[in-house]
Motif scaffolding. Structure first.
Motif, PDB file in Angstrom:
ATOM      1  N   LEU A 207       1.064  -1.038  -0.094  1.00 30.85           N
ATOM      2  CA  LEU A 207       0.167   0.222  -0.116  1.00 30.85           C
ATOM      3  C   LEU A 207       0.978   1.112   0.167  1.00 30.85           C
ATOM      4  O   LEU A 207       1.121   2.234   1.149  1.00 30.85           O
ATOM      5  CB  LEU A 207      -0.917  -0.361   1.649  1.00 30.85           C
ATOM      6  CG  LEU A 207      -1.637   1.490   0.872  1.00 30.85           C
ATOM      7  CD1 LEU A 207      -2.682   1.221   0.359  1.00 30.85           C
ATOM      8  CD2 LEU A 207      -2.468   1.196   2.948  1.00 30.85           C
TER       9      LEU A 207
ATOM     10  N   VAL B 278      -6.898  -4.182   4.654  1.00 32.20           N
ATOM     11  CA  VAL B 278      -6.640  -3.453   5.811  1.00 32.20           C
ATOM     12  C   VAL B 278      -7.322  -4.738   6.959  1.00 32.20           C
ATOM     13  O   VAL B 278      -7.008  -4.963   7.316  1.00 32.20           O
ATOM     14  CB  VAL B 278      -7.008  -2.371   6.138  1.00 32.20           C
ATOM     15  CG1 VAL B 278      -6.927  -1.938   8.173  1.00 32.20           C
ATOM     16  CG2 VAL B 278      -6.092  -1.805   5.297  1.00 32.20           C
TER      17      VAL B 278
ATOM     18  N   ILE C  75      -2.615  -6.780   3.301  1.00 31.73           N
ATOM     19  CA  ILE C  75      -1.284  -5.744   2.911  1.00 31.73           C
ATOM     20  C   ILE C  75      -0.096  -6.477   3.452  1.00 31.73           C
ATOM     21  O   ILE C  75      -0.153  -6.425   4.792  1.00 31.73           O
ATOM     22  CB  ILE C  75      -1.902  -4.321   3.056  1.00 31.73           C
ATOM     23  CG1 ILE C  75      -3.142  -3.843   2.708  1.00 31.73           C
ATOM     24  CG2 ILE C  75      -1.164  -3.608   3.467  1.00 31.73           C
ATOM     25  CD1 ILE C  75      -3.743  -2.709   2.902  1.00 31.73           C
TER      26      ILE C  75
ATOM     27  N   TYR D 186       3.280  -1.632   3.736  1.00 32.11           N
ATOM     28  CA  TYR D 186       2.206   0.070   4.184  1.00 32.11           C
ATOM     29  C   TYR D 186       3.499   0.879   4.499  1.00 32.11           C
ATOM     30  O   TYR D 186       4.661   1.403   4.709  1.00 32.11           O
ATOM     31  CB  TYR D 186       1.896   0.401   5.789  1.00 32.11           C
ATOM     32  CG  TYR D 186       0.900  -1.018   6.014  1.00 32.11           C
ATOM     33  CD1 TYR D 186      -0.735   0.025   5.817  1.00 32.11           C
ATOM     34  CD2 TYR D 186       0.806  -1.759   6.349  1.00 32.11           C
ATOM     35  CE1 TYR D 186      -1.912  -1.018   5.948  1.00 32.11           C
ATOM     36  CE2 TYR D 186      -0.264  -2.397   6.722  1.00 32.11           C
ATOM     37  CZ  TYR D 186      -1.931  -1.986   6.990  1.00 32.11           C
ATOM     38  OH  TYR D 186      -2.580  -2.848   6.915  1.00 32.11           O
TER      39      TYR D 186
ATOM     40  N   LEU E  42       3.802   4.452   3.300  1.00 34.46           N
ATOM     41  CA  LEU E  42       2.816   5.770   3.583  1.00 34.46           C
ATOM     42  C   LEU E  42       3.535   6.614   3.621  1.00 34.46           C
ATOM     43  O   LEU E  42       4.866   7.271   4.543  1.00 34.46           O
ATOM     44  CB  LEU E  42       2.289   5.972   4.925  1.00 34.46           C
ATOM     45  CG  LEU E  42       1.290   3.975   5.075  1.00 34.46           C
ATOM     46  CD1 LEU E  42       1.266   3.955   6.805  1.00 34.46           C
ATOM     47  CD2 LEU E  42       0.866   4.422   4.416  1.00 34.46           C
TER      48      LEU E  42
ATOM     49  N   LEU F 271       2.685  -3.406  13.342  1.00 32.46           N
ATOM     50  CA  LEU F 271       4.012  -3.258  11.928  1.00 32.46           C
ATOM     51  C   LEU F 271       5.101  -2.640  13.012  1.00 32.46           C
ATOM     52  O   LEU F 271       5.099  -2.340  13.836  1.00 32.46           O
ATOM     53  CB  LEU F 271       3.226  -2.036  11.973  1.00 32.46           C
ATOM     54  CG  LEU F 271       2.130  -1.586  11.205  1.00 32.46           C
ATOM     55  CD1 LEU F 271       1.024  -0.261  10.832  1.00 32.46           C
ATOM     56  CD2 LEU F 271       1.132  -3.149  10.079  1.00 32.46           C
TER      57      LEU F 271
ATOM     58  N   ASN G 285       3.657  -5.720   7.993  1.00 33.98           N
ATOM     59  CA  ASN G 285       3.129  -6.256   8.643  1.00 33.98           C
ATOM     60  C   ASN G 285       2.960  -7.175   8.713  1.00 33.98           C
ATOM     61  O   ASN G 285       2.628  -8.297   8.526  1.00 33.98           O
ATOM     62  CB  ASN G 285       1.113  -6.470   7.472  1.00 33.98           C
ATOM     63  CG  ASN G 285       0.245  -6.478   8.276  1.00 33.98           C
ATOM     64  OD1 ASN G 285       0.537  -6.637   9.586  1.00 33.98           O
ATOM     65  ND2 ASN G 285      -0.263  -6.950   7.978  1.00 33.98           N
TER      66      ASN G 285
END
Length: 228
Positions: free
Chosen positions: A53, A174, A179, A182, A184, A207, A226
């Protein structure tokens, strides 16, 4: 004593030569497919593709404004988004996001780097998750059993997979823990309202922080694994 010293030196030399030969064989798989097959079979190693993601998010946790605004999103050269695009060969879309962006073309006056990024994006395998039945030779539509479909896709050979979104699809991924990474990019802006990233979260996410990068724009990229 000299005899033993010489013997040890000869054994050490032979060991180094053997390692170099093995490295040469592994580095040239076209010349040694049998060896690689034996190694793979012996180790039973399976490397799964990862669902990533990659998303811009505001400091207060929104992925878009109350009217769908994303004008706050920054994309500078030092963020090396093009390298991320090179690392994936498949993109997961929701229907709404695909209709909006799946065939998007930048304006004629857009700079060359923007045009190159969109050209690279459109070269990927596109998979759209939707309940609607559609016919499109350029896209694979999945309308049932998301979890099983994702696991089957991940088991195939290829590069990693970009979970593009939209918000509903991200929420589903999610919730089902589909996923793997992540990625971000936290932007230096506070919207106060909009569409939150973690909406209707039904369970805790554990995480592991893998890396942190700061860019000249003030964007901070956080990459998490994850733990599932």
């Amino acid at each position: 004593m000299t005899f033993f010293v010489n013997l040890i030196n000869e054994l050490a030399f032979a060991y180094c030569v053997a390692r170099l030969k093995l490295f040469a064989l592994i580095s040239a798989p076209s010349q040694s497919p049998g060896l690689l097959a034996v190694i793979a079979k012996t180790t039973s190693l399976t490397i799964m593709r990862k669902v990533i993601l990659d998303l811009a998010v505001t400091l207060d946790g929104y992925i878009e404004g109350p009217n769908g605004e994303i004008d706050w999103c920054i994309l500078d050269n030092d963020m090396e988004f093009d390298k991320f695009i090179e690392s994936v060969d498949t993109i997961f879309y929701g229907r709404v996001s695909y209709d909006a962006w799946g065939n998007y073309q930048p304006e004629n006056d857009a700079n060359d780097s923007v045009k190159a990024i969109w050209k690279a994006i459109h070269s990927k395998n596109k998979i759209v998750f939707t309940r609607q039945i559609r016919n499109d030779n350029n896209v694979t539509y999945i309308n049932s059993d998301i979890t099983q479909s994702v696991e089957q896709i991940k088991a195939k050979d290829g590069k990693d997979i970009w979970l593009y979104g939209g918000a509903k699809l991200i929420e589903t991924f999610v919730d089902r823990k589909l996923i793997d990474i992540y990625r971000l990019s936290v932007h230096p802006v506070v919207l106060g309202n909009g569409k939150p990233l973690f909406e209707n979260l039904k369970q805790r996410l554990n995480l592991e922080l893998l890396s942190v990068k700061k860019f000249r724009s003030g964007v901070v990229q956080l990459i998490y694994k994850n733990e599932k």
